[in-house]
Design an enzyme around this catalytic site. Structure first.
Site, PDB file in Angstrom:
ATOM      1  N   LYS A  19      60.448  30.097  84.320  1.00 29.44           N
ATOM      2  CA  LYS A  19      59.388  30.152  84.040  1.00 29.44           C
ATOM      3  C   LYS A  19      59.098  30.922  82.822  1.00 29.44           C
ATOM      4  O   LYS A  19      59.657  32.109  83.111  1.00 29.44           O
ATOM      5  CB  LYS A  19      58.342  29.887  85.325  1.00 29.44           C
ATOM      6  N   TYR A  66      43.937  53.036  62.746  1.00 29.40           N
ATOM      7  CA  TYR A  66      42.623  52.599  63.348  1.00 29.40           C
ATOM      8  C   TYR A  66      41.957  53.362  63.983  1.00 29.40           C
ATOM      9  O   TYR A  66      43.088  54.552  64.465  1.00 29.40           O
ATOM     10  CB  TYR A  66      43.112  51.643  64.552  1.00 29.40           C
TER      11      TYR A  66
HETATM   12  C1  LIG Z   1      58.669  33.379  89.794  1.00 26.29           C
HETATM   13  C2  LIG Z   1      58.276  33.392  91.112  1.00 26.29           C
HETATM   14  C3  LIG Z   1      59.610  34.003  91.577  1.00 26.29           C
HETATM   15  C4  LIG Z   1      60.327  34.910  90.828  1.00 26.29           C
HETATM   16  O1  LIG Z   1      60.053  36.026  91.336  1.00 26.29           O
HETATM   17  P1  LIG Z   1      60.145  38.057  90.647  1.00 26.29           P
HETATM   18  O2  LIG Z   1      59.344  38.554  91.055  1.00 26.29           O
HETATM   19  O3  LIG Z   1      60.004  37.914  89.565  1.00 26.29           O
HETATM   20  O4  LIG Z   1      61.176  37.620  91.044  1.00 26.29           O
HETATM   21  C5  LIG Z   1      59.620  33.132  93.190  1.00 26.29           C
HETATM   22  N1  LIG Z   1      59.015  32.308  93.405  1.00 26.29           N
HETATM   23  C6  LIG Z   1      58.075  31.717  92.549  1.00 26.29           C
HETATM   24  C7  LIG Z   1      57.521  31.171  93.380  1.00 26.29           C
HETATM   25  C8  LIG Z   1      57.463  32.098  91.826  1.00 26.29           C
HETATM   26  O5  LIG Z   1      56.645  31.423  91.295  1.00 26.29           O
END
Ligand SMILES: *Cc1c(COP(=O)(O)O)cnc(C)c1O
Length: 345
Positions: free
Chosen positions: A39, A249
C-alpha cells in the site's frame, strides 16, 4: 515537448536488498509464507520499482489499502494475489473486485452482506482482535452474512508488535479463539514486527511491509534487514559565507568564519522536514552538516569537509531508517512514505 532535463534529486532503490529482505522475512516466517504490504505506493518507494522485485523473489500475496491502488499492480501480478484492505464500501467496489478478480478484505457485517448480495466469491476476512481499526468483532463471527463468505485468508492485525507488550499475547489468544468459528483456507496475523514474535504468530501467511523496505521495527530483525532507499541530491549552487552571514528562514545559522556552502533543492515536499535540522548530508564518508533550517524546498550544507565538491556534484542523505528515526523523531514508516515525487526513482 522535449523530455524534462535530468532531475536534481534521486532516490536509489536497491532492488536486491528489497528481494533479500523479502526472502529473509519469508524464511523467518517459518512454515508460513510471507506476503507483502504494498500500500501507499510501496511505502513511498514506488510500486513499479518494488513489486516486480518482490514477485521475482517469490512473493505471491500483495496487500493494498485503497481500491485506487489496484490498477498499477494488475499489470505486474495476478489479480487473485491482490487484496484490498479497506474492503468494499459501495456496489461499485464490489463490481470492480468481481470484474478484476482482486480479493476484497471484508471488514464489517455490512460489507459481508454487500459482497454476498453482489454475487460474492472468494474474499478475505479481517477480524479485529484489539487494534480497533478495521475488522468484524469476534462476536460477529457467527453472523449469517459472515458465515456465507468464501474466506481464503482470515486476518487480524497486531497493534503493538514492535513492543514487548502484553497486548501481543492477548491478540494472539483472541485470534486463536475465533479461528475455529470461521471456515477459511489460511490464517494471517503478523506484520513485519509480528514475524519476530515467534512461530505462534506466523500461522499460514505473514504480511510484512516496513521491513521489506528497510525498516527495523524490532531489534531482532536488525542483523538481516538491509537498507533499500538511498536519497541523493545535487548541489545546485555553491557560495562562500562570510563571518556573520546567516542562512535560511529565520536566520538560525550564523557563519562563525568564512566558509563554503552548497545549496540543495529538496525540502518539505520531498519529505525532508525541518526535523532534519542539525543533521548532515554525506560525501564519501565526510559529514556535510545542514546549516540552519530546511527552508521550504532548499537546504544549505557546509562544504568545509569536502572542498572538492562543486555545482552539479551529488551528496547523500544518510537514511538508515532506525538511525534516521532516532535523529529526527519521525517514525520509520513516516520517513519512507513521505519521500516525494520529485525524487527520480
Ligand atoms: C500495513 C499493514 C501491514 C504491514 O505492516 P508493517 O508494520 O509495515 O509490516 C500488515 N497488515 C495490515 C493489515 C496492514 O495494514
Amino acid at each position: 515537448m522535449p523530455d524534462a532535463p535530468p532531475p536534481t534529486l534521486k532516490l536509489d532503490i536497491d532492488r536486491q536488498a528489497l528481494a533479500n529482505n523479502w526472502r529473509t522475512l519469508d524464511r523467518l516466517s517459518g512454515s508460513a509464507s510471507a506476503g507483502a504490504a504494498v500500500k501507499a505506493d510501496c511505502y513511498g518507494l514506488g510500486v513499479h520499482h518494488c513489486v516486480p522485485a518482490l514477485r521475482d523473489a517469490g512473493c505471491e500475496s500483495y496487500f493494498v489499502a485503497h481500491w485506487s491502488e489496484v490498477e498499477p499492480l494488475l499489470s505486474i501480478v495476478p489479480a487473485e494475489q491482490i487484496a484490498v484492505l479497506h474492503g468494499p464500501l459501495t456496489h461499485e467496489d464490489v463490481a470492480f473486485a468481481r470484474v478484476t478478480g482482486v480479493r476484497p478484505v471484508i471488514d464489517t457485517v455490512r460489507q459481508a452482506a454487500l459482497w454476498r448480495d453482489g454475487g460474492g466469491g472468494p474474499c478475505h476476512l479481517m477480524v479485529d482482535t484489539g487494534i480497533n481499526r478495521l475488522g468484524i468483532s469476534p462476536a460477529e463471527a457467527g453472523d449469517e452474512a459472515v458465515q456465507s463468505l468464501k474466506v481464503e485468508v482470515l486476518l487480524s492485525h497486531l497493534a503493538c508488535a514492535d513492543e514487548d507488550s502484553d497486548m501481543n499475547a492477548r491478540q494472539l489468544a483472541e485470534f486463536q479463539q475465533v479461528i475455529p468459528h470461521i471456515s477459511h483456507k489460511k490464517a494471517s496475523l503478523s506484520n513485519s514486527a509480528g514475524i519476530a514474535l515467534g512461530s505462534d504468530y506466523h500461522f499460514d501467511l505473514t504480511r510484512p511491509g516496513l521491513a521489506l523496505y528497510g525498516g527495523i521495527p524490532r531489534t531482532e530483525l536488525a542483523p538481516n534487514i538491509r537498507q533499500v532507499a538511498f536519497p541523493r541530491a545535487a548541489i545546485i549552487q555553491t557560495r562562500t559565507l562570510r563571518a556573520g552571514d546567516t542562512v535560511g528562514y529565520n536566520a538560525t545559522f550564523t557563519a562563525p568564519s568564512e566558509m563554503r556552502a552548497g545549496v540543495l533543492s529538496l525540502g518539505y515536499a520531498d519529505g525532508i522536514l525541518r526535523a532534519w535540522g542539525g543533521g548532515a548530508f554525506e560525501h564519501e564518508g565526510q559529514k556535510l552538516p545542514i546549516l540552519g533550517k530546511v527552508s521550504m524546498d532548499m537546504i544549505v550544507i557546509d562544504l568545509t569537509n569536502a572542498p572538492e565538491l562543486g555545482e552539479g556534484d551529488w551528496v547523500s542523505l544518510p537514511y538508515y531508517l532506525p538511525d534516521a528515526a532516532r535523529q529526527t523523531s519521525v517514525s520509520q514508516y513516516e520517513l519512507l512514505t513521505i519521500l516525494g515525487q520529485r525524487f527520480a526513482r
